[in-house]
Design a protein around this motif. Sequence first.
Motif, PDB file in Angstrom:
ATOM      1  N   UNK A   1      32.460  35.780  38.155  1.00 12.40           N
ATOM      2  CA  UNK A   1      32.896  34.577  37.867  1.00 12.40           C
ATOM      3  C   UNK A   1      34.229  34.482  38.595  1.00 12.40           C
ATOM      4  N   UNK A   2      34.380  32.924  38.630  1.00 16.74           N
ATOM      5  CA  UNK A   2      35.497  33.043  39.319  1.00 16.74           C
ATOM      6  C   UNK A   2      35.766  32.841  40.697  1.00 16.74           C
ATOM      7  N   UNK A   3      36.859  32.290  41.423  1.00 12.75           N
ATOM      8  CA  UNK A   3      36.923  32.095  42.804  1.00 12.75           C
ATOM      9  C   UNK A   3      37.395  33.410  43.280  1.00 12.75           C
ATOM     10  N   UNK A   4      36.591  34.034  44.221  1.00 15.56           N
ATOM     11  CA  UNK A   4      36.975  35.382  44.855  1.00 15.56           C
ATOM     12  C   UNK A   4      38.464  34.955  45.636  1.00 15.56           C
ATOM     13  N   UNK A   5      38.551  33.978  46.340  1.00 10.90           N
ATOM     14  CA  UNK A   5      39.799  33.720  46.996  1.00 10.90           C
ATOM     15  C   UNK A   5      40.894  33.562  46.248  1.00 10.90           C
ATOM     16  N   UNK A   6      40.832  33.680  44.811  1.00  3.32           N
ATOM     17  CA  UNK A   6      41.963  33.391  44.245  1.00  3.32           C
ATOM     18  C   UNK A   6      42.445  34.875  43.609  1.00  3.32           C
ATOM     19  N   UNK A   7      41.682  35.826  43.792  1.00  3.64           N
ATOM     20  CA  UNK A   7      41.698  37.281  43.372  1.00  3.64           C
ATOM     21  C   UNK A   7      42.901  37.603  43.924  1.00  3.64           C
ATOM     22  N   UNK A   8      43.781  38.277  42.946  1.00  2.00           N
ATOM     23  CA  UNK A   8      45.230  38.924  43.238  1.00  2.00           C
ATOM     24  C   UNK A   8      44.734  40.379  43.030  1.00  2.00           C
ATOM     25  N   UNK A   9      44.722  41.024  44.250  1.00  2.00           N
ATOM     26  CA  UNK A   9      44.498  42.579  44.162  1.00  2.00           C
ATOM     27  C   UNK A   9      45.482  43.460  43.509  1.00  2.00           C
ATOM     28  N   UNK A  10      46.663  42.998  43.433  1.00  2.00           N
ATOM     29  CA  UNK A  10      47.868  43.783  42.875  1.00  2.00           C
ATOM     30  C   UNK A  10      47.553  43.537  41.363  1.00  2.00           C
ATOM     31  N   UNK A  11      47.088  42.318  40.849  1.00  2.00           N
ATOM     32  CA  UNK A  11      46.945  42.258  39.480  1.00  2.00           C
ATOM     33  C   UNK A  11      45.552  43.011  38.881  1.00  2.00           C
ATOM     34  N   UNK A  12      44.611  43.012  39.731  1.00  2.00           N
ATOM     35  CA  UNK A  12      43.203  43.916  39.484  1.00  2.00           C
ATOM     36  C   UNK A  12      43.707  45.295  39.405  1.00  2.00           C
ATOM     37  N   UNK A  13      44.485  45.815  40.328  1.00  2.00           N
ATOM     38  CA  UNK A  13      44.987  47.324  40.447  1.00  2.00           C
ATOM     39  C   UNK A  13      45.595  47.655  39.342  1.00  2.00           C
ATOM     40  N   UNK A  14      46.695  46.695  38.619  1.00  2.00           N
ATOM     41  CA  UNK A  14      47.472  47.256  37.726  1.00  2.00           C
ATOM     42  C   UNK A  14      46.536  47.254  36.502  1.00  2.00           C
TER      43      UNK A  14
END
Length: 199
Positions: A82-95
């Motif tokens: 779900x959500x827009x993949x272009x808005x994904x923040x890799x650093x947030x996912x990692x943390x």
Amino acid sequence: MAQRGSYAKGVAKREEILERALDVIATEGYDGASVKRIAEAVGLSQAGLLHYFDSKEELFTEVLRKRDEHDGEQFGLPDGRSGDATAIDVAVIRESFLRVIRHNTEVPGLVELFSRLAVEAANPEHPAHDYFLERGEAVRDGFALTAPPGTMPPDVYARILQAVADGLQLQWLVDPTVDMAGIVDQLLATLQQKPASAS
């Protein structure tokens, strides 16, 4: 109307059982979390508890689903669906991912439950089989969103991260000095590095 009220009470009791089972397994460990012990924690007999679940295996599978629900709310891991993949923040996912791993070190009973059921779920007839298929796909979908472009296919990247995370849990259960979060953090840092441009 009475039937609707009875159904609502049944749903509420099932939720109570899952919440208490989470606590019992997290604090007393997998071996201490017998159906008898969980039943006692919610004021039921073993037969009364199994009225809400077909078997101990189904109960434990639903406990893992409930754990995932809590982790999703607390740590905000995306599942990639779900959500827009272009808005994904890799650093947030990692943390977020690292916070889940750190949290797992505080609930070894749930880590052991996950690892044991993962093996048993290889049997397609096991109640946890579909859970592990669905969860694996959702986890990989989330990881794939963070795959560095131009390195490897996102599905391969996601499989590697899933394999490392699951494998480290087994190593940590045997040797609690294993720094799961630290190792995964180093791996992610390495994978996220941009390749040096050719001179």
